[in-house]
Design a protein around this motif. Structure first.
Motif, PDB file in Angstrom:
ATOM      1  N   TYR A  15      -0.613  11.444   0.770  1.00  0.00           N
ATOM      2  CA  TYR A  15      -1.468  12.457   0.390  1.00  0.00           C
ATOM      3  C   TYR A  15      -2.993  12.593   1.127  1.00  0.00           C
ATOM      4  O   TYR A  15      -3.400  13.461   1.608  1.00  0.00           O
ATOM      5  CB  TYR A  15      -1.909  12.020  -0.900  1.00  0.00           C
ATOM      6  N   ARG A  16      -3.293  11.174   1.636  1.00  0.00           N
ATOM      7  CA  ARG A  16      -4.473  11.018   2.284  1.00  0.00           C
ATOM      8  C   ARG A  16      -4.336  11.355   3.632  1.00  0.00           C
ATOM      9  O   ARG A  16      -5.235  11.909   4.332  1.00  0.00           O
ATOM     10  CB  ARG A  16      -5.103   9.474   1.994  1.00  0.00           C
ATOM     11  N   LEU A  17      -3.194  11.430   4.284  1.00  0.00           N
ATOM     12  CA  LEU A  17      -2.756  11.727   5.718  1.00  0.00           C
ATOM     13  C   LEU A  17      -2.809  13.405   5.638  1.00  0.00           C
ATOM     14  O   LEU A  17      -3.155  13.906   6.588  1.00  0.00           O
ATOM     15  CB  LEU A  17      -1.434  10.974   6.041  1.00  0.00           C
ATOM     16  N   ALA A  18      -2.183  13.984   4.536  1.00  0.00           N
ATOM     17  CA  ALA A  18      -2.633  15.378   4.690  1.00  0.00           C
ATOM     18  C   ALA A  18      -3.811  15.929   4.737  1.00  0.00           C
ATOM     19  O   ALA A  18      -4.033  16.748   5.473  1.00  0.00           O
ATOM     20  CB  ALA A  18      -1.834  15.811   3.364  1.00  0.00           C
ATOM     21  N   TRP A  19      -4.698  15.358   3.978  1.00  0.00           N
ATOM     22  CA  TRP A  19      -6.296  15.497   4.089  1.00  0.00           C
ATOM     23  C   TRP A  19      -6.706  15.343   5.600  1.00  0.00           C
ATOM     24  O   TRP A  19      -7.602  16.164   6.158  1.00  0.00           O
ATOM     25  CB  TRP A  19      -7.117  14.819   3.244  1.00  0.00           C
ATOM     26  N   SER A  20      -6.513  14.169   5.992  1.00  0.00           N
ATOM     27  CA  SER A  20      -6.682  13.797   7.471  1.00  0.00           C
ATOM     28  C   SER A  20      -6.254  15.090   8.479  1.00  0.00           C
ATOM     29  O   SER A  20      -6.970  15.541   9.447  1.00  0.00           O
ATOM     30  CB  SER A  20      -6.223  12.831   8.146  1.00  0.00           C
ATOM     31  N   ARG A  21      -5.241  15.580   8.488  1.00  0.00           N
ATOM     32  CA  ARG A  21      -4.391  16.472   9.046  1.00  0.00           C
ATOM     33  C   ARG A  21      -5.462  17.906   9.060  1.00  0.00           C
ATOM     34  O   ARG A  21      -5.727  18.366   9.870  1.00  0.00           O
ATOM     35  CB  ARG A  21      -3.040  16.998   8.768  1.00  0.00           C
ATOM     36  N   THR A  22      -5.762  18.120   7.647  1.00  0.00           N
ATOM     37  CA  THR A  22      -6.650  19.273   7.231  1.00  0.00           C
ATOM     38  C   THR A  22      -7.843  19.362   8.055  1.00  0.00           C
ATOM     39  O   THR A  22      -8.284  20.075   8.754  1.00  0.00           O
ATOM     40  CB  THR A  22      -6.720  19.307   5.865  1.00  0.00           C
ATOM     41  N   TYR A  23      -8.514  18.110   7.777  1.00  0.00           N
ATOM     42  CA  TYR A  23      -9.845  17.949   8.572  1.00  0.00           C
ATOM     43  C   TYR A  23      -9.717  18.148  10.283  1.00  0.00           C
ATOM     44  O   TYR A  23     -10.505  18.751  10.992  1.00  0.00           O
ATOM     45  CB  TYR A  23     -10.572  16.670   8.218  1.00  0.00           C
ATOM     46  N   LEU A  24      -8.483  17.411  10.826  1.00  0.00           N
ATOM     47  CA  LEU A  24      -8.504  17.875  12.229  1.00  0.00           C
ATOM     48  C   LEU A  24      -8.088  19.311  12.572  1.00  0.00           C
ATOM     49  O   LEU A  24      -8.505  19.372  13.792  1.00  0.00           O
ATOM     50  CB  LEU A  24      -7.352  16.862  12.724  1.00  0.00           C
ATOM     51  N   LYS A  25      -7.486  19.821  11.859  1.00  0.00           N
ATOM     52  CA  LYS A  25      -7.181  21.204  11.825  1.00  0.00           C
ATOM     53  C   LYS A  25      -8.571  21.970  11.900  1.00  0.00           C
ATOM     54  O   LYS A  25      -8.933  22.793  12.745  1.00  0.00           O
ATOM     55  CB  LYS A  25      -6.472  21.773  10.931  1.00  0.00           C
ATOM     56  N   LYS A  26      -9.451  21.763  10.811  1.00  0.00           N
ATOM     57  CA  LYS A  26     -10.556  22.495  10.832  1.00  0.00           C
ATOM     58  C   LYS A  26     -11.596  22.301  11.983  1.00  0.00           C
ATOM     59  O   LYS A  26     -12.260  22.952  12.575  1.00  0.00           O
ATOM     60  CB  LYS A  26     -11.461  22.067   9.442  1.00  0.00           C
ATOM     61  N   VAL A  46       1.010  -1.129  -0.049  1.00  0.00           N
ATOM     62  CA  VAL A  46       0.009  -0.049  -0.046  1.00  0.00           C
ATOM     63  C   VAL A  46       0.833   1.314  -0.190  1.00  0.00           C
ATOM     64  O   VAL A  46       0.595   2.201  -0.544  1.00  0.00           O
ATOM     65  CB  VAL A  46      -1.006  -0.083   1.345  1.00  0.00           C
ATOM     66  N   LEU A  47       1.984   1.393   0.573  1.00  0.00           N
ATOM     67  CA  LEU A  47       2.888   2.290   0.957  1.00  0.00           C
ATOM     68  C   LEU A  47       3.715   2.589  -0.600  1.00  0.00           C
ATOM     69  O   LEU A  47       4.225   3.529  -0.828  1.00  0.00           O
ATOM     70  CB  LEU A  47       3.786   2.244   1.954  1.00  0.00           C
ATOM     71  N   ALA A  48       3.586   1.490  -1.323  1.00  0.00           N
ATOM     72  CA  ALA A  48       4.266   1.832  -2.761  1.00  0.00           C
ATOM     73  C   ALA A  48       3.236   2.273  -3.712  1.00  0.00           C
ATOM     74  O   ALA A  48       3.754   2.843  -4.755  1.00  0.00           O
ATOM     75  CB  ALA A  48       4.663   0.355  -3.204  1.00  0.00           C
ATOM     76  N   ILE A  49       1.992   2.609  -3.575  1.00  0.00           N
ATOM     77  CA  ILE A  49       1.223   3.352  -4.472  1.00  0.00           C
ATOM     78  C   ILE A  49       1.437   4.762  -4.576  1.00  0.00           C
ATOM     79  O   ILE A  49       1.022   5.561  -3.487  1.00  0.00           O
ATOM     80  CB  ILE A  49      -0.392   2.958  -3.801  1.00  0.00           C
ATOM     81  N   PRO A  50       1.636   5.152  -5.815  1.00  0.00           N
ATOM     82  CA  PRO A  50       2.007   6.720  -5.964  1.00  0.00           C
ATOM     83  C   PRO A  50       0.742   7.161  -5.804  1.00  0.00           C
ATOM     84  O   PRO A  50      -0.234   7.048  -6.372  1.00  0.00           O
ATOM     85  CB  PRO A  50       2.370   6.572  -7.190  1.00  0.00           C
ATOM     86  N   HIS A  51       0.725   8.566  -5.657  1.00  0.00           N
ATOM     87  CA  HIS A  51      -0.473   9.677  -5.983  1.00  0.00           C
ATOM     88  C   HIS A  51      -0.517  10.005  -7.450  1.00  0.00           C
ATOM     89  O   HIS A  51       0.647  10.555  -7.861  1.00  0.00           O
ATOM     90  CB  HIS A  51      -0.350  10.575  -4.923  1.00  0.00           C
ATOM     91  N   GLY A  52      -1.744   9.930  -8.068  1.00  0.00           N
ATOM     92  CA  GLY A  52      -1.960  10.370  -9.235  1.00  0.00           C
ATOM     93  C   GLY A  52      -0.961   9.491 -10.072  1.00  0.00           C
ATOM     94  O   GLY A  52      -0.275   8.455 -10.039  1.00  0.00           O
ATOM     95  N   ASP A  53      -1.048   9.873 -11.403  1.00  0.00           N
ATOM     96  CA  ASP A  53      -0.487   8.926 -12.498  1.00  0.00           C
ATOM     97  C   ASP A  53       0.348   9.640 -13.134  1.00  0.00           C
ATOM     98  O   ASP A  53       1.416   9.278 -13.975  1.00  0.00           O
ATOM     99  CB  ASP A  53      -1.577   9.211 -13.782  1.00  0.00           C
ATOM    100  N   GLU A  54       1.064  10.903 -12.498  1.00  0.00           N
ATOM    101  CA  GLU A  54       2.400  11.569 -13.081  1.00  0.00           C
ATOM    102  C   GLU A  54       3.510  10.967 -12.612  1.00  0.00           C
ATOM    103  O   GLU A  54       4.593  11.368 -13.244  1.00  0.00           O
ATOM    104  CB  GLU A  54       2.187  13.055 -12.688  1.00  0.00           C
ATOM    105  N   GLY A  55       3.419   9.969 -11.523  1.00  0.00           N
ATOM    106  CA  GLY A  55       4.746   9.262 -11.126  1.00  0.00           C
ATOM    107  C   GLY A  55       5.321  10.059 -10.234  1.00  0.00           C
ATOM    108  O   GLY A  55       6.710  10.332 -10.438  1.00  0.00           O
ATOM    109  N   GLY A  56       4.892  11.185  -9.594  1.00  0.00           N
ATOM    110  CA  GLY A  56       5.479  12.000  -8.551  1.00  0.00           C
ATOM    111  C   GLY A  56       6.196  11.303  -7.532  1.00  0.00           C
ATOM    112  O   GLY A  56       6.008   9.890  -7.506  1.00  0.00           O
ATOM    113  N   THR A  57       6.550  12.136  -6.679  1.00  0.00           N
ATOM    114  CA  THR A  57       7.255  11.575  -5.409  1.00  0.00           C
ATOM    115  C   THR A  57       6.351  11.248  -4.272  1.00  0.00           C
ATOM    116  O   THR A  57       6.657  10.704  -3.294  1.00  0.00           O
ATOM    117  CB  THR A  57       8.337  12.414  -4.990  1.00  0.00           C
ATOM    118  N   THR A  58       5.272  11.740  -4.392  1.00  0.00           N
ATOM    119  CA  THR A  58       4.175  11.706  -3.236  1.00  0.00           C
ATOM    120  C   THR A  58       3.568  10.197  -3.215  1.00  0.00           C
ATOM    121  O   THR A  58       3.250   9.942  -4.312  1.00  0.00           O
ATOM    122  CB  THR A  58       2.951  12.662  -3.329  1.00  0.00           C
TER     123      THR A  58
END
Length: 109
Positions: free
Chosen positions: A67-78, A50-62
């Protein structure tokens, strides 16, 4: 075929909300994005596949989990449970948060 299995094991951002709070409590209330993410991987038992699944199709480094953890932090902040006092550092707003009483559905709402 293995890719499909890994995707089905991929937690949604809302499923990562409670593990994020747990990770911060284990880390003493605050941590860097990397420290928090690594602790969440451990707490949520996220596999290497699961940790090997890249975000998006661009082959970026994320990776998708980060990416999903960043959203989790955003919701916890809000919701008022997290703050990021300085770039890349996140902290619980209260040290006495009872994780057992948290409802990720309520937090997302």
């Amino acid at each position: 075929m293995a890719r499909k299995k890994a995707n089905s094991d991929l937690p949604s951002f809302d499923e990562l909300i409670i593990p994020t709070v747990k990770a911060l409590k284990v880390l003493g209330g605050s941590g860097t994005v990397e420290e928090i993410n690594n602790k969440v991987y451990e707490i949520a038992k996220i596999s290497d596949d699961v940790l090997a699944i890249p975000h998006g199709d661009e082959g970026g480094t994320t990776i998708e989990v980060d990416y999903r953890l960043a959203w989790s932090r955003t919701y916890l902040k809000k919701f008022g449970l997290l703050e990021n006092s300085s770039r890349g550092i996140w902290a619980l707003t209260k040290s006495d948060i009872d994780v057992a009483k948290l409802d990720y559905i309520e937090i997302v709402r």
